[in-house]
Design a protein around this motif. Sequence first.
Motif, short mmCIF file in Angstrom:
data_model
loop_
_atom_site.label_atom_id
_atom_site.label_comp_id
_atom_site.label_asym_id
_atom_site.label_seq_id
_atom_site.Cartn_x
_atom_site.Cartn_y
_atom_site.Cartn_z
N MET A 1 0.77 -1.20 -0.04
CA MET A 1 -0.09 0.25 0.02
C MET A 1 0.89 1.32 -0.12
SD MET A 1 -3.03 0.96 -0.35
CE MET A 1 -3.72 -0.90 -0.36
N LEU A 4 1.31 2.67 -3.46
CA LEU A 4 0.13 3.17 -4.01
C LEU A 4 0.08 4.74 -3.37
CD1 LEU A 4 -2.30 3.28 -5.36
CD2 LEU A 4 -3.65 2.32 -3.21
N LEU A 8 0.27 8.02 -5.79
CA LEU A 8 -1.03 9.12 -5.53
C LEU A 8 -0.51 10.23 -5.30
CD1 LEU A 8 -4.09 7.06 -4.11
CD2 LEU A 8 -3.93 8.25 -6.16
N TYR A 23 -8.91 7.42 4.73
CA TYR A 23 -10.00 6.93 4.13
C TYR A 23 -10.71 6.18 5.15
CZ TYR A 23 -12.34 4.57 0.18
OH TYR A 23 -13.28 4.21 -0.52
N LYS A 45 -19.60 4.84 -1.35
CA LYS A 45 -18.47 4.58 -1.70
C LYS A 45 -18.07 5.48 -3.10
CE LYS A 45 -17.26 1.11 -4.56
NZ LYS A 45 -17.10 -0.04 -5.09
N GLN A 49 -15.76 8.64 -2.66
CA GLN A 49 -14.56 9.06 -3.62
C GLN A 49 -14.48 10.04 -4.45
OE1 GLN A 49 -14.39 4.95 -5.51
NE2 GLN A 49 -13.31 4.06 -3.74
N ILE A 53 -12.01 13.17 -4.52
CA ILE A 53 -11.31 13.78 -5.71
C ILE A 53 -11.30 15.49 -5.66
CG2 ILE A 53 -11.34 13.81 -8.20
CD1 ILE A 53 -12.24 10.90 -8.09
N VAL B 59 -7.35 8.72 -10.25
CA VAL B 59 -7.25 8.94 -8.76
C VAL B 59 -8.56 8.00 -8.34
CG1 VAL B 59 -7.75 10.47 -6.77
CG2 VAL B 59 -6.48 11.16 -8.64
N GLN B 62 -7.50 4.52 -8.09
CA GLN B 62 -6.48 4.14 -6.91
C GLN B 62 -7.15 4.25 -5.64
OE1 GLN B 62 -3.62 6.88 -8.57
NE2 GLN B 62 -2.28 5.20 -8.82
N LEU B 63 -8.26 5.23 -5.42
CA LEU B 63 -9.09 5.15 -4.26
C LEU B 63 -9.83 3.77 -4.17
CD1 LEU B 63 -10.56 9.01 -4.39
CD2 LEU B 63 -8.83 8.02 -2.65
N GLU B 64 -10.31 3.32 -5.05
CA GLU B 64 -10.94 1.92 -5.24
C GLU B 64 -10.19 0.89 -4.75
OE1 GLU B 64 -14.25 1.41 -5.83
OE2 GLU B 64 -14.17 -0.63 -5.74
N GLN B 65 -8.97 0.93 -5.22
CA GLN B 65 -7.83 -0.02 -4.68
C GLN B 65 -7.86 0.00 -3.15
OE1 GLN B 65 -6.96 -2.50 -7.07
NE2 GLN B 65 -8.31 -1.25 -8.27
#
Lengths: 184, 85
Positions: A1, A4, A8, A23, A45, A49, A53, B59, B62-65
Amino acid sequence: METLIATLGLTTGRSNVPIEEFYRHSYPIVARFVAGMKGTDDDAKDIFQDAVIIYLEKNDQALLEPIKDQERYLLGIAKHLWLKKFSKSRHMIKLDEFESLLNIPEDFYPSIRTSLLLQFLESTGRKCLELLSDFYYRKLSMKSIADAYGFSTERSATVQKYKCIEKLREEVKNKSLLYEDFFE
Amino acid sequence: MKTSLNEVMTIEKHLEGTMTGPELVAFKTKMEMNSALQTNVSMQSRLISLLRIYHRKKVKYQLEQVHLHLLKTDFRNSIQSIFNP
């Protein structure tokens, strides 16, 4: 992780809280709101998300006090996103003064034509899309881009960046004209 | 090719808002007289907007991951308790 998170570049303001912790902490706030509106966990969800963003974009533009406004901002944006998705709920959601000043970026839900155009570019020029979005929206330096994409110098990366803009711009031009004929 | 790359760089400067003074006036005048340049400016601006949408898609993926990763932990139970109290 960790990779990632590094990829990001998603850290949350001054405290540098990793995205996973962010999160885990913030999602329930939005989930409780969505559950209260009789939405599903999938709705929560999706809305959470999208709110993240939008939050990250505003944060990049330094329009927010990073930590102080974070949770209020996410919840406020989530309410706007819910209203956009389910406009019949309008009478059930009260926005406070802070929330009523928030807004969803105009281009957040692209038109069919824009989605098709992007789909086309993804199929023909993904590498260029990656490079350019890394530059414009991840704000990577040309040095980092040169390293990531295997260019020997920053100058080579810069030239490639302009070649990519030129290539994609031409494709946007050609395809836009085609879509105009098709849609109008 | 070289001229075209120069044009791309000039348009980028214009779109970034870093073009000023006589350079800006000259560019605007050129644009008024050259419809091909107008189209190129408009398409380059459109491309930058498309890149923003592309970046959002990345993005979101990646948030889903992150979400999927968290579902393998006690996070799943705490979320379930919100929707099925």
